[in-house]
Design a protein around this motif. Structure first.
Motif, short mmCIF file in Angstrom:
data_model
loop_
_atom_site.label_atom_id
_atom_site.label_comp_id
_atom_site.label_asym_id
_atom_site.label_seq_id
_atom_site.Cartn_x
_atom_site.Cartn_y
_atom_site.Cartn_z
N LYS A 147 0.84 -1.20 0.00
CA LYS A 147 0.00 0.00 0.00
C LYS A 147 0.88 1.25 0.00
N HIS A 149 3.90 1.49 -1.14
CA HIS A 149 4.54 1.61 -2.45
C HIS A 149 3.61 2.27 -3.45
N SER A 150 2.33 1.90 -3.41
CA SER A 150 1.36 2.53 -4.31
C SER A 150 1.26 4.02 -4.04
N MET A 151 1.18 4.38 -2.76
CA MET A 151 1.09 5.78 -2.37
C MET A 151 2.36 6.54 -2.78
N LEU A 153 4.44 5.79 -5.18
CA LEU A 153 4.47 5.91 -6.64
C LEU A 153 3.61 7.07 -7.10
N GLU A 154 2.45 7.23 -6.49
CA GLU A 154 1.59 8.37 -6.80
C GLU A 154 2.30 9.69 -6.50
N GLN A 155 3.00 9.75 -5.38
CA GLN A 155 3.74 10.96 -5.01
C GLN A 155 4.88 11.23 -6.00
N ILE A 157 4.97 10.31 -9.16
CA ILE A 157 4.35 10.77 -10.42
C ILE A 157 3.87 12.20 -10.29
N ALA A 158 3.31 12.55 -9.15
CA ALA A 158 2.78 13.91 -8.93
C ALA A 158 3.91 14.95 -8.94
N GLN A 159 5.12 14.56 -8.57
CA GLN A 159 6.21 15.52 -8.51
C GLN A 159 6.99 15.62 -9.84
#
Length: 160
Positions: A147, A149-151, A153-155, A157-159
């Motif tokens: 979980k 790692h998913s979070m 990865l989102e961070q 991508i967002a940066q």
């Protein structure tokens, strides 16, 4: 003569009872050895999953470093995961040693005294219970890391 027959009957009953108890203990031991084989398979699968997670973690860490992301929460999570990986590796080494120790108990069990058989069975059961509890704990920690790692990865991508 009656006493002689009575004494022989008591001895025969005692020997028969010991034989039944020995048979029961040998059956328990055989069952524990089958459980040991299953635990070996679970441990092997857990090691594969662990390695996959470490590989994913290394890739994510490399991305964070190469993109020079300076998110302290992300860095903290990565550090926490590294500690968990080390902890899990130490536990798995102990599991492998425990499984090997139980494997070495395959031979000669039927030659032990009843007390020794009971002690060996109790020790094996305790060891199996500990392994299963630790596998469950590590499984939950792996789920949480997935979980995370998913979070993360989102961070990442967002940066970008």
């Amino acid at each position: 003569m009656r006493y002689f027959i009575l004494i022989l009957s008591v001895i025969a009953f005692g020997l028969t009872s010991c034989g039944d108890e020995t048979k029961t203990l040998i059956e328990k031991h055989d069952q524990l050895l089958k459980e040991n084989d299953s635990l070996r398979q679970v441990n092997t699968q857990f090691q594969r999953t662990h390695q996959q997670m470490k590989d994913t973690h290394a890739q994510m860490k490399k991305q964070v470093e190469s993109k020079e992301i300076t998110n302290p929460d992300l860095s903290e999570k990565l550090a926490q995961h590294e500690v968990l990986f080390k902890k899990h590796e130490a536990i798995m080494v102990g599991h492998e040693a425990n499984i090997e120790a139980h494997e070495s108990l395959r031979e000669g069990f039927s030659e032990l005294s009843l007390t020794e058989m009971e002690a060996q069975i109790a020790e094996m059961q305790e060891g199996h219970n500990k392994l299963m509890a630790e596998h469950e704990s590590m499984r939950k920690e792996h789920e949480q890391m997935e979980k995370d790692h998913s979070m993360m990865l989102e961070q990442i991508i967002a940066q970008e």
